[in-house]
Write an enzyme that holds these catalytic residues in place. Structure first.
Site, mmCIF file in Angstrom:
data_model
loop_
_atom_site.group_PDB
_atom_site.id
_atom_site.type_symbol
_atom_site.label_atom_id
_atom_site.label_comp_id
_atom_site.label_asym_id
_atom_site.label_seq_id
_atom_site.Cartn_x
_atom_site.Cartn_y
_atom_site.Cartn_z
ATOM 1 N N PRO A 49 0.813 -1.225 0.000
ATOM 2 C CA PRO A 49 0.000 0.000 0.000
ATOM 3 C C PRO A 49 0.837 1.261 0.000
ATOM 4 O O PRO A 49 1.817 1.385 0.737
ATOM 5 C CB PRO A 49 -0.810 -0.141 1.288
ATOM 6 C CG PRO A 49 -1.021 -1.613 1.391
ATOM 7 C CD PRO A 49 0.280 -2.224 0.926
ATOM 8 N N CYS A 50 0.438 2.175 -0.872
ATOM 9 C CA CYS A 50 1.317 3.287 -1.225
ATOM 10 C C CYS A 50 0.814 4.647 -0.772
ATOM 11 O O CYS A 50 1.386 5.658 -1.148
ATOM 12 C CB CYS A 50 1.490 3.317 -2.751
ATOM 13 S SG CYS A 50 -0.088 3.475 -3.635
#
Length: 229
Positions: free
Chosen positions: A74-75
């Protein structure tokens, strides 16, 4: 007959990695995804694949080993939209934990371009510290594989370097796509997408399957070359 390589998919979302790697010839053995809507999508398309929820609670010693672990960790903390604020929990350490215990031959990672100076060096260092050879990350936008939006992402490929010999494939075809199609930088997603929020979120977080497929083909080619040699 060549052995079919197996895949474990972390942060699976709606299955972009899974679809692309299956098209290349891999077999998905398990998926990890915490989002309820995404899990319904995964269950529809991969009804017989084992699924896990919260990655923090997984006992990796009890999970089936696979040849390849992939994940677009997850960014949110690294995206341009977040303006550099580290507002979400950094989940790379959880992916590293899975890799270190499962010891797959191959690891594929994906993240937004905003992660370049923040995490990619640490990701590479972590993988090298546990015995992996890491190829230089490639920036490949969605439009480079025929889609009508830019959406650049960094792709990381690592190989378990058990013999201290270089085995990471020279994925030249993908390198030619690096940074291409910048004329699409101001475009949004394709027209005709449903306005239903869960679906939009699932699509927005998904990786481009065509790029995962290309990387998968490069890995299979490297496996064949190694077997022949």
């Amino acid at each position: 007959m060549a052995r079919v390589l197996t895949v474990g998919s972390l942060f699976a979302g709606i299955g972009g990695f899974d679809l692309g790697l299956e098209r290349a010839g891999f077999h998905v053995r398990w998926q990890v995804e915490v989002d309820e809507y995404c899990n319904r999508v995964l269950a529809k398309h991969w009804p017989h694949v084992t699924r896990y929820g919260d990655i923090h609670t997984i006992d990796w010693a009890s999970v089936e080993p696979v040849d390849l672990v992939c994940g677009g960790f997850p960014c949110q903390p690294f995206s341009h939209a977040s303006r550099g604020r580290r507002t979400a929990k950094d989940l790379w350490p959880e992916m590293r934990r899975a890799v270190e215990i499962l010891r797959p031959a191959w690891v594929i990672g994906e993240n937004v371009v905003g992660a370049a100076n923040l995490v990619l060096a640490d990701v590479a260092a972590d993988l090298e510290a546990i015995g992996y050879e890491v190829a230089p990350p490639l920036e490949i936008p969605a439009c480079a594989v025929g889609l009508d939006h830019w959406r650049p992402r960094y792709w990381i490929l690592a190989y378990a370097n058990t013999h201290s010999e270089s085995s990471v494939p020279e994925y030249a075809e993908m390198a030619e796509l690096q940074g291409s199609g910048s004329q699409f930088s101001s475009m949004g997603t394709a027209n005709g997408v449903s306005t239903e929020l869960d679906r939009l979120r699932g699509l927005g977080n998904a990786i481009v399957p065509q790029i995962a497929e290309m990387i998968g083909h490069a890995i299979l080619h490297a496996e064949i070359q190694t077997t022949v040699a």
